[in-house]
Design a protein around this motif. Structure first.
Motif, PDB file in Angstrom:
ATOM      1  N   SER A   1      -1.402   3.420   8.062  1.00  0.00           N
ATOM      2  CA  SER A   1      -1.258   1.972   8.164  1.00  0.00           C
ATOM      3  C   SER A   1       0.203   1.571   8.416  1.00  0.00           C
ATOM      4  O   SER A   1       0.467   0.583   9.067  1.00  0.00           O
ATOM      5  N   SER A   2       1.154   2.336   7.911  1.00  0.00           N
ATOM      6  CA  SER A   2       2.558   1.949   8.077  1.00  0.00           C
ATOM      7  C   SER A   2       3.409   3.205   8.205  1.00  0.00           C
ATOM      8  O   SER A   2       3.198   4.178   7.493  1.00  0.00           O
ATOM      9  N   PRO A   3       4.398   3.175   9.129  1.00  0.00           N
ATOM     10  CA  PRO A   3       5.250   4.360   9.271  1.00  0.00           C
ATOM     11  C   PRO A   3       6.312   4.428   8.176  1.00  0.00           C
ATOM     12  O   PRO A   3       7.084   5.365   8.123  1.00  0.00           O
ATOM     13  N   GLU A   4       6.366   3.415   7.304  1.00  0.00           N
ATOM     14  CA  GLU A   4       7.413   3.377   6.274  1.00  0.00           C
ATOM     15  C   GLU A   4       7.258   4.491   5.248  1.00  0.00           C
ATOM     16  O   GLU A   4       6.147   4.856   4.892  1.00  0.00           O
ATOM     17  N   LYS A   5       8.389   4.967   4.751  1.00  0.00           N
ATOM     18  CA  LYS A   5       8.399   6.005   3.715  1.00  0.00           C
ATOM     19  C   LYS A   5       7.628   5.511   2.474  1.00  0.00           C
ATOM     20  O   LYS A   5       7.837   4.389   2.010  1.00  0.00           O
ATOM     21  N   VAL A   6       6.758   6.360   1.970  1.00  0.00           N
ATOM     22  CA  VAL A   6       6.006   6.024   0.753  1.00  0.00           C
ATOM     23  C   VAL A   6       6.897   6.293  -0.459  1.00  0.00           C
ATOM     24  O   VAL A   6       7.544   7.343  -0.550  1.00  0.00           O
ATOM     25  N   THR A   7       6.934   5.338  -1.377  1.00  0.00           N
ATOM     26  CA  THR A   7       7.694   5.506  -2.623  1.00  0.00           C
ATOM     27  C   THR A   7       6.739   5.272  -3.797  1.00  0.00           C
ATOM     28  O   THR A   7       5.583   4.890  -3.599  1.00  0.00           O
ATOM     29  N   VAL A   8       7.270   5.439  -5.000  1.00  0.00           N
ATOM     30  CA  VAL A   8       6.413   5.180  -6.175  1.00  0.00           C
ATOM     31  C   VAL A   8       5.972   3.718  -6.189  1.00  0.00           C
ATOM     32  O   VAL A   8       4.856   3.396  -6.616  1.00  0.00           O
ATOM     33  N   ARG A   9       6.799   2.813  -5.655  1.00  0.00           N
ATOM     34  CA  ARG A   9       6.428   1.386  -5.622  1.00  0.00           C
ATOM     35  C   ARG A   9       5.232   1.165  -4.704  1.00  0.00           C
ATOM     36  O   ARG A   9       4.394   0.306  -4.969  1.00  0.00           O
ATOM     37  N   THR A  10       5.177   1.943  -3.594  1.00  0.00           N
ATOM     38  CA  THR A  10       4.023   1.822  -2.684  1.00  0.00           C
ATOM     39  C   THR A  10       2.733   2.127  -3.454  1.00  0.00           C
ATOM     40  O   THR A  10       1.718   1.456  -3.284  1.00  0.00           O
ATOM     41  N   LEU A  11       2.803   3.149  -4.312  1.00  0.00           N
ATOM     42  CA  LEU A  11       1.602   3.548  -5.057  1.00  0.00           C
ATOM     43  C   LEU A  11       1.215   2.464  -6.067  1.00  0.00           C
ATOM     44  O   LEU A  11       0.025   2.164  -6.241  1.00  0.00           O
ATOM     45  N   TRP A  12       2.209   1.876  -6.725  1.00  0.00           N
ATOM     46  CA  TRP A  12       1.913   0.800  -7.691  1.00  0.00           C
ATOM     47  C   TRP A  12       1.275  -0.389  -6.970  1.00  0.00           C
ATOM     48  O   TRP A  12       0.337  -0.995  -7.466  1.00  0.00           O
ATOM     49  N   LYS A  13       1.840  -0.714  -5.778  1.00  0.00           N
ATOM     50  CA  LYS A  13       1.284  -1.841  -4.997  1.00  0.00           C
ATOM     51  C   LYS A  13      -0.158  -1.551  -4.632  1.00  0.00           C
ATOM     52  O   LYS A  13      -1.018  -2.422  -4.685  1.00  0.00           O
ATOM     53  N   LYS A  14      -0.427  -0.305  -4.236  1.00  0.00           N
ATOM     54  CA  LYS A  14      -1.791   0.062  -3.844  1.00  0.00           C
ATOM     55  C   LYS A  14      -2.735  -0.104  -5.028  1.00  0.00           C
ATOM     56  O   LYS A  14      -3.850  -0.577  -4.875  1.00  0.00           O
ATOM     57  N   LYS A  15      -2.289   0.312  -6.204  1.00  0.00           N
ATOM     58  CA  LYS A  15      -3.158   0.160  -7.385  1.00  0.00           C
ATOM     59  C   LYS A  15      -3.457  -1.320  -7.600  1.00  0.00           C
ATOM     60  O   LYS A  15      -4.604  -1.704  -7.814  1.00  0.00           O
ATOM     61  N   ARG A  16      -2.408  -2.143  -7.556  1.00  0.00           N
ATOM     62  CA  ARG A  16      -2.611  -3.587  -7.806  1.00  0.00           C
ATOM     63  C   ARG A  16      -3.547  -4.194  -6.774  1.00  0.00           C
ATOM     64  O   ARG A  16      -4.356  -5.057  -7.078  1.00  0.00           O
ATOM     65  N   ALA A  17      -3.445  -3.718  -5.508  1.00  0.00           N
ATOM     66  CA  ALA A  17      -4.268  -4.276  -4.433  1.00  0.00           C
ATOM     67  C   ALA A  17      -5.646  -3.618  -4.370  1.00  0.00           C
ATOM     68  O   ALA A  17      -6.464  -3.974  -3.523  1.00  0.00           O
ATOM     69  N   GLY A  18      -5.896  -2.649  -5.229  1.00  0.00           N
ATOM     70  CA  GLY A  18      -7.197  -1.960  -5.215  1.00  0.00           C
ATOM     71  C   GLY A  18      -7.375  -1.070  -4.001  1.00  0.00           C
ATOM     72  O   GLY A  18      -8.505  -0.795  -3.582  1.00  0.00           O
ATOM     73  N   GLN A  19      -6.240  -0.603  -3.413  1.00  0.00           N
ATOM     74  CA  GLN A  19      -6.328   0.281  -2.235  1.00  0.00           C
ATOM     75  C   GLN A  19      -6.202   1.736  -2.686  1.00  0.00           C
ATOM     76  O   GLN A  19      -5.242   2.079  -3.389  1.00  0.00           O
TER      77      GLN A  19
END
Ligand code: KIV
Length: 297
Positions: A7-25
Protein backbone atom coordinates in the motif's frame (compact mmCIF):
# COMPACT_ATOMS: atom_id res chain seq x y z
CA UNK A 1 -7.94 -13.22 -6.76
CA UNK A 2 -6.12 -10.03 -7.69
CA UNK A 3 -3.48 -9.08 -5.13
CA UNK A 4 -2.66 -5.42 -4.53
CA UNK A 5 0.95 -4.25 -4.37
CA UNK A 6 2.28 -2.84 -1.06
CA UNK A 7 0.00 0.00 0.00
CA UNK A 8 2.86 2.43 0.68
CA UNK A 9 6.57 2.48 -0.21
CA UNK A 10 7.31 4.18 3.14
CA UNK A 11 9.55 2.44 5.67
CA UNK A 12 7.50 0.49 8.22
CA UNK A 13 8.16 1.48 11.84
CA UNK A 14 6.68 0.41 15.16
CA UNK A 15 4.28 3.37 14.82
CA UNK A 16 2.99 1.93 11.53
CA UNK A 17 2.08 -1.25 13.40
CA UNK A 18 0.31 0.66 16.19
CA UNK A 19 -1.65 2.64 13.58
CA UNK A 20 -2.65 -0.59 11.86
CA UNK A 21 -3.91 -2.04 15.14
CA UNK A 22 -5.96 1.10 15.84
CA UNK A 23 -7.38 1.04 12.30
CA UNK A 24 -8.16 -2.69 12.49
CA UNK A 25 -5.80 -3.41 9.56
CA UNK A 26 -4.02 -6.78 9.72
CA UNK A 27 -0.23 -6.72 10.17
CA UNK A 28 1.78 -9.07 7.93
CA UNK A 29 5.04 -10.68 9.04
CA UNK A 30 7.23 -13.45 7.66
CA UNK A 31 10.67 -14.81 8.42
CA UNK A 32 13.58 -14.37 6.00
CA UNK A 33 17.16 -15.55 6.35
CA UNK A 34 19.08 -14.24 3.35
CA UNK A 35 19.23 -11.59 0.61
CA UNK A 36 16.84 -13.22 -1.91
CA UNK A 37 14.18 -14.15 0.66
CA UNK A 38 14.35 -10.63 2.14
CA UNK A 39 13.97 -9.05 -1.31
CA UNK A 40 11.01 -11.29 -2.10
CA UNK A 41 9.25 -10.48 1.19
CA UNK A 42 9.93 -6.76 0.86
CA UNK A 43 8.69 -6.67 -2.73
CA UNK A 44 5.52 -8.48 -1.67
CA UNK A 45 4.81 -5.61 0.73
CA UNK A 46 5.12 -7.62 3.96
CA UNK A 47 5.19 -5.24 6.97
CA UNK A 48 7.69 -7.03 9.23
CA UNK A 49 10.57 -9.35 8.34
CA UNK A 50 11.84 -11.49 11.20
CA UNK A 51 15.28 -13.02 10.96
CA UNK A 52 14.03 -15.86 13.15
CA UNK A 53 16.25 -18.27 15.03
CA UNK A 54 14.10 -20.83 13.19
CA UNK A 55 16.92 -20.45 10.64
CA UNK A 56 18.73 -23.04 12.73
CA UNK A 57 16.14 -25.62 11.71
CA UNK A 58 15.05 -24.53 8.21
CA UNK A 59 18.38 -23.26 6.86
CA UNK A 60 21.17 -24.80 8.96
CA UNK A 61 19.64 -28.25 9.51
CA UNK A 62 19.68 -28.31 13.34
CA UNK A 63 16.97 -30.28 15.19
CA UNK A 64 16.00 -27.27 17.34
CA UNK A 65 16.84 -23.58 17.66
CA UNK A 66 19.10 -24.22 20.67
CA UNK A 67 22.46 -24.47 18.83
CA UNK A 68 22.01 -21.17 16.97
CA UNK A 69 24.67 -18.60 17.90
CA UNK A 70 24.82 -14.79 17.79
CA UNK A 71 27.39 -15.00 15.00
CA UNK A 72 25.08 -17.16 12.86
CA UNK A 73 22.17 -14.79 13.50
CA UNK A 74 24.21 -11.70 12.61
CA UNK A 75 25.56 -13.29 9.42
CA UNK A 76 22.00 -13.95 8.18
CA UNK A 77 20.60 -10.65 9.50
CA UNK A 78 23.19 -8.68 7.51
CA UNK A 79 22.14 -10.42 4.30
CA UNK A 80 18.46 -9.71 5.05
CA UNK A 81 19.19 -6.03 5.70
CA UNK A 82 20.90 -5.77 2.31
CA UNK A 83 17.75 -7.15 0.63
CA UNK A 84 14.91 -5.34 2.41
CA UNK A 85 14.44 -1.59 2.72
CA UNK A 86 10.74 -1.07 3.46
CA UNK A 87 9.80 -3.72 6.02
CA UNK A 88 10.50 -3.36 9.73
CA UNK A 89 13.46 -5.69 10.35
CA UNK A 90 13.53 -7.74 13.55
CA UNK A 91 16.49 -9.85 14.70
CA UNK A 92 15.64 -12.84 16.87
CA UNK A 93 17.86 -13.14 19.95
CA UNK A 94 19.20 -16.71 20.07
CA UNK A 95 19.35 -19.03 23.09
CA UNK A 96 21.68 -17.76 25.86
CA UNK A 97 22.21 -14.37 24.19
CA UNK A 98 19.89 -12.70 26.76
CA UNK A 99 19.69 -15.19 29.64
CA UNK A 100 22.78 -14.35 31.67
CA UNK A 101 22.93 -10.65 32.56
CA UNK A 102 21.03 -7.58 31.37
CA UNK A 103 24.36 -6.03 30.32
CA UNK A 104 25.16 -8.96 28.04
CA UNK A 105 21.61 -8.90 26.66
CA UNK A 106 21.93 -5.19 25.80
CA UNK A 107 25.28 -5.79 24.10
CA UNK A 108 23.85 -8.63 22.01
CA UNK A 109 20.64 -6.74 21.16
CA UNK A 110 22.76 -3.74 20.18
CA UNK A 111 24.82 -5.86 17.78
CA UNK A 112 21.66 -6.60 15.76
CA UNK A 113 21.20 -2.85 15.16
CA UNK A 114 24.83 -1.75 14.99
CA UNK A 115 26.36 -4.61 12.99
CA UNK A 116 23.42 -6.11 11.10
CA UNK A 117 21.05 -3.28 10.16
CA UNK A 118 18.06 -4.56 12.16
CA UNK A 119 15.43 -2.13 13.51
CA UNK A 120 14.38 -4.17 16.55
CA UNK A 121 14.94 -7.45 18.37
CA UNK A 122 12.63 -10.25 19.52
CA UNK A 123 13.09 -12.40 22.58
CA UNK A 124 11.11 -15.21 24.17
CA UNK A 125 9.63 -15.04 27.65
CA UNK A 126 7.30 -13.33 30.08
CA UNK A 127 7.76 -11.76 33.51
CA UNK A 128 10.98 -13.71 34.14
CA UNK A 129 12.64 -11.62 31.38
CA UNK A 130 11.43 -8.17 32.48
CA UNK A 131 14.82 -6.96 33.77
CA UNK A 132 16.46 -7.84 30.49
CA UNK A 133 13.64 -6.34 28.40
CA UNK A 134 13.76 -3.09 30.38
CA UNK A 135 17.54 -2.85 29.96
CA UNK A 136 17.31 -3.36 26.19
CA UNK A 137 14.51 -0.80 25.93
CA UNK A 138 16.54 1.64 28.05
CA UNK A 139 19.24 1.41 25.40
CA UNK A 140 16.70 2.61 22.82
CA UNK A 141 16.24 -0.76 21.14
CA UNK A 142 12.63 -1.72 20.29
CA UNK A 143 11.64 -5.16 21.61
CA UNK A 144 9.09 -7.62 20.20
CA UNK A 145 7.86 -10.05 22.87
CA UNK A 146 7.17 -13.75 22.30
CA UNK A 147 4.72 -15.75 24.45
CA UNK A 148 2.96 -19.11 24.18
CA UNK A 149 5.18 -21.81 22.73
CA UNK A 150 8.77 -20.68 23.27
CA UNK A 151 10.88 -22.98 21.09
CA UNK A 152 14.05 -22.23 23.09
CA UNK A 153 12.33 -24.09 25.98
CA UNK A 154 11.73 -27.19 23.84
CA UNK A 155 13.63 -29.53 26.16
CA UNK A 156 11.87 -28.19 29.25
CA UNK A 157 8.49 -28.56 27.51
CA UNK A 158 9.27 -32.04 26.19
CA UNK A 159 8.57 -31.04 22.57
CA UNK A 160 7.02 -28.32 20.44
CA UNK A 161 3.65 -28.32 22.24
CA UNK A 162 0.72 -25.91 22.19
CA UNK A 163 0.60 -23.74 25.33
CA UNK A 164 -1.99 -22.03 27.54
CA UNK A 165 -4.59 -24.77 27.07
CA UNK A 166 -6.01 -24.47 30.59
CA UNK A 167 -7.70 -21.43 32.13
CA UNK A 168 -4.92 -21.15 34.72
CA UNK A 169 -2.17 -21.23 32.08
CA UNK A 170 -4.12 -18.73 29.95
CA UNK A 171 -4.37 -16.35 32.94
CA UNK A 172 -0.61 -16.58 33.45
CA UNK A 173 -0.04 -15.80 29.77
CA UNK A 174 -2.38 -12.79 29.94
CA UNK A 175 -0.52 -11.49 33.01
CA UNK A 176 2.78 -11.96 31.17
CA UNK A 177 1.41 -10.08 28.15
CA UNK A 178 0.26 -7.18 30.34
CA UNK A 179 3.66 -7.06 32.05
CA UNK A 180 5.50 -6.99 28.72
CA UNK A 181 3.21 -4.24 27.46
CA UNK A 182 3.77 -2.20 30.64
CA UNK A 183 7.54 -2.63 30.20
CA UNK A 184 7.27 -1.15 26.69
CA UNK A 185 7.52 -3.93 24.10
CA UNK A 186 6.01 -2.72 20.81
CA UNK A 187 4.10 -5.95 19.98
CA UNK A 188 3.91 -9.58 21.08
CA UNK A 189 4.15 -12.79 19.04
CA UNK A 190 1.72 -15.45 20.30
CA UNK A 191 2.82 -18.92 19.22
CA UNK A 192 0.67 -22.08 19.35
CA UNK A 193 -2.05 -21.01 21.76
CA UNK A 194 -5.81 -21.63 21.56
CA UNK A 195 -7.85 -19.10 19.63
CA UNK A 196 -9.75 -18.14 22.81
CA UNK A 197 -6.51 -17.09 24.51
CA UNK A 198 -5.17 -15.17 21.49
CA UNK A 199 -8.52 -13.38 21.10
CA UNK A 200 -8.56 -12.35 24.78
CA UNK A 201 -4.95 -11.10 24.72
CA UNK A 202 -5.58 -9.18 21.49
CA UNK A 203 -8.64 -7.46 23.00
CA UNK A 204 -6.93 -6.64 26.28
CA UNK A 205 -3.69 -5.20 24.89
CA UNK A 206 -3.20 -1.80 23.28
CA UNK A 207 -0.12 -3.08 21.42
CA UNK A 208 -0.49 -5.52 18.49
CA UNK A 209 -0.46 -9.30 18.81
CA UNK A 210 1.06 -11.29 15.96
CA UNK A 211 -0.07 -14.88 15.85
CA UNK A 212 1.48 -18.10 14.60
CA UNK A 213 -0.80 -21.04 15.25
CA UNK A 214 -2.97 -18.71 17.34
CA UNK A 215 -6.06 -18.37 15.15
CA UNK A 216 -7.45 -15.51 13.09
CA UNK A 217 -8.14 -12.92 15.79
CA UNK A 218 -4.61 -11.61 16.36
CA UNK A 219 -3.72 -8.18 14.98
CA UNK A 220 -1.28 -9.82 12.58
CA UNK A 221 0.06 -13.16 11.40
CA UNK A 222 3.58 -14.52 11.03
CA UNK A 223 4.75 -17.67 9.27
CA UNK A 224 8.10 -19.22 8.45
CA UNK A 225 9.20 -18.45 4.86
CA UNK A 226 10.04 -22.08 4.06
CA UNK A 227 6.63 -23.28 5.29
CA UNK A 228 4.72 -20.70 3.21
CA UNK A 229 6.61 -21.63 0.06
CA UNK A 230 6.73 -25.40 0.53
CA UNK A 231 10.51 -25.48 0.89
CA UNK A 232 10.53 -27.82 3.89
CA UNK A 233 10.91 -31.56 3.54
CA UNK A 234 9.78 -32.43 7.03
CA UNK A 235 6.63 -32.02 9.06
CA UNK A 236 4.42 -29.05 8.19
CA UNK A 237 2.54 -27.72 11.24
CA UNK A 238 -1.25 -27.79 11.03
CA UNK A 239 -1.48 -24.00 11.31
CA UNK A 240 0.51 -23.43 8.09
CA UNK A 241 -1.08 -22.70 4.73
CA UNK A 242 1.37 -23.56 1.95
CA UNK A 243 1.04 -20.99 -0.84
CA UNK A 244 3.41 -22.84 -3.18
CA UNK A 245 5.25 -26.14 -3.43
CA UNK A 246 8.70 -24.93 -4.40
CA UNK A 247 10.32 -28.17 -3.21
CA UNK A 248 8.53 -30.04 -5.99
CA UNK A 249 9.48 -27.40 -8.57
CA UNK A 250 13.12 -27.41 -7.42
CA UNK A 251 13.25 -31.22 -7.49
CA UNK A 252 11.86 -31.33 -11.03
CA UNK A 253 14.27 -28.61 -12.22
CA UNK A 254 17.38 -30.20 -10.67
CA UNK A 255 16.46 -33.67 -11.93
CA UNK A 256 16.02 -32.28 -15.45
CA UNK A 257 19.34 -30.42 -15.22
CA UNK A 258 21.13 -33.62 -14.18
CA UNK A 259 19.47 -35.60 -16.97
CA UNK A 260 20.33 -33.00 -19.64
CA UNK A 261 23.99 -32.83 -18.58
CA UNK A 262 24.17 -36.62 -18.65
CA UNK A 263 22.49 -36.69 -22.10
CA UNK A 264 24.79 -33.84 -23.35
CA UNK A 265 21.74 -31.76 -24.35
CA UNK A 266 22.91 -29.01 -22.00
CA UNK A 267 24.68 -26.72 -22.71
CA UNK A 268 23.17 -26.13 -26.16
CA UNK A 269 24.38 -23.81 -28.91
CA UNK A 270 22.66 -20.77 -27.34
CA UNK A 271 24.66 -21.23 -24.11
CA UNK A 272 27.99 -21.57 -25.92
CA UNK A 273 30.73 -18.99 -26.55
CA UNK A 274 32.82 -19.15 -29.75
CA UNK A 275 36.15 -17.59 -30.67
CA UNK A 276 36.30 -15.41 -33.76
CA UNK A 277 37.03 -17.75 -36.73
CA UNK A 278 40.53 -16.28 -37.28
CA UNK A 279 41.42 -16.81 -33.58
CA UNK A 280 40.09 -20.38 -33.69
CA UNK A 281 42.16 -21.04 -36.83
CA UNK A 282 45.31 -19.62 -35.20
CA UNK A 283 44.79 -21.78 -32.13
CA UNK A 284 44.16 -24.82 -34.34
CA UNK A 285 47.40 -24.18 -36.23
CA UNK A 286 49.34 -23.81 -32.98
CA UNK A 287 47.89 -27.04 -31.59
CA UNK A 288 48.82 -28.95 -34.75
CA UNK A 289 52.31 -27.41 -34.87
CA UNK A 290 52.87 -28.61 -31.31
CA UNK A 291 51.55 -32.10 -31.99
CA UNK A 292 48.34 -31.74 -29.97
CA UNK A 293 45.11 -33.28 -31.23
CA UNK A 294 43.05 -31.33 -33.75
CA UNK A 295 40.52 -29.04 -32.09
CA UNK A 296 37.04 -30.51 -32.07
CA UNK A 297 34.46 -27.98 -33.39
O1 KIV B 1 12.19 -18.02 14.88
C1 KIV B 1 11.08 -17.83 14.35
O2 KIV B 1 10.86 -18.06 13.16
C2 KIV B 1 10.00 -17.33 15.20
C3 KIV B 1 8.64 -17.25 14.61
C4 KIV B 1 8.04 -18.59 14.59
C5 KIV B 1 7.79 -16.25 15.28
O3 KIV B 1 10.23 -17.04 16.34
Amino acid sequence: MSVQPASSPEKVTVRTLWKKKRAGQPITMITAYDYPSARAADRAGIDVILVGDSLGMVVLGYETTIPVTMDEMLHHARAVARGAHRALLVGDMPFLSYHTTPAEAVRNAGRFLQEAGMDAVKLEGGRERLDVIRAILDAGIPVLGHLGLQPQRVHQLGGFRAQARTAAAAQRLIEDALALQAAGVFAIVLESVPVEVARAVTRILDIPTIGIGAGPDCDGQVLVYHDVLGLNDGHVPRFVRQYANLNRIIHEALTRYRAEVEARTFPAEEHTLHMKPEEAAALDAWLRAHGFFRMRR
